[in-house]
Design a protein around this motif. Structure first.
Motif, PDB file in Angstrom:
ATOM      1  N   VAL A  15      10.935  14.706   8.429  1.00  0.00           N
ATOM      2  CA  VAL A  15      12.129  14.186   9.109  1.00  0.00           C
ATOM      3  C   VAL A  15      12.930  13.306   8.164  1.00  0.00           C
ATOM      4  O   VAL A  15      14.164  13.402   8.095  1.00  0.00           O
ATOM      5  N   VAL A  55      14.392  17.409  14.752  1.00  0.00           N
ATOM      6  CA  VAL A  55      13.481  18.486  15.158  1.00  0.00           C
ATOM      7  C   VAL A  55      13.221  19.437  13.991  1.00  0.00           C
ATOM      8  O   VAL A  55      12.070  19.803  13.719  1.00  0.00           O
ATOM      9  N   LEU A  83      19.786  14.995  16.417  1.00  0.00           N
ATOM     10  CA  LEU A  83      18.613  15.537  17.102  1.00  0.00           C
ATOM     11  C   LEU A  83      18.143  16.831  16.447  1.00  0.00           C
ATOM     12  O   LEU A  83      16.944  17.044  16.260  1.00  0.00           O
ATOM     13  N   ILE A 112       9.541  20.130  12.011  1.00  0.00           N
ATOM     14  CA  ILE A 112       8.972  21.474  11.811  1.00  0.00           C
ATOM     15  C   ILE A 112       8.860  21.788  10.323  1.00  0.00           C
ATOM     16  O   ILE A 112       7.844  22.313   9.861  1.00  0.00           O
TER      17      ILE A 112
END
Length: 84
Positions: free
Chosen positions: A37, A8, A4, A12
């Motif tokens: 990602v 995230v 996770l 960003i």
């Protein structure tokens, strides 16, 4: 939890990598985040020894930054070549 965090952070960083690389070609934020990602997950997976399920180290996050920037750069290069 590590997975996770990398997702995230990658999202960003995908957005920030477009700012650093000065890529302003009208792509959506979602596409930039998706490529970020992907780069972050691949680099984080390699840097953490193949396991991103546990905790993520600082070195893995540093490599995730590099991975996101490289992925955005490669994606931009391939996309520009496709339009020429």
């Amino acid at each position: 939890m590590g997975l996770l965090i990398l997702i995230v952070v990658g999202a960003i960083l995908g957005w920030l990598a477009t700012i650093v690389l000065r890529i302003e070609d009208g792509r959506t934020i979602a596409m930039n985040a998706g490529v970020g990602v992907l780069g972050s997950l691949l680099a984080g997976l390699v840097a953490s020894g193949g396991s991103v399920v546990g905790a993520v180290s600082g070195i893995a996050l540093l490599w995730a930054v590099v991975g996101a920037a490289v992925a955005i750069g490669i994606f931009n290069f391939v996309r520009q070549r496709a339009y020429q």
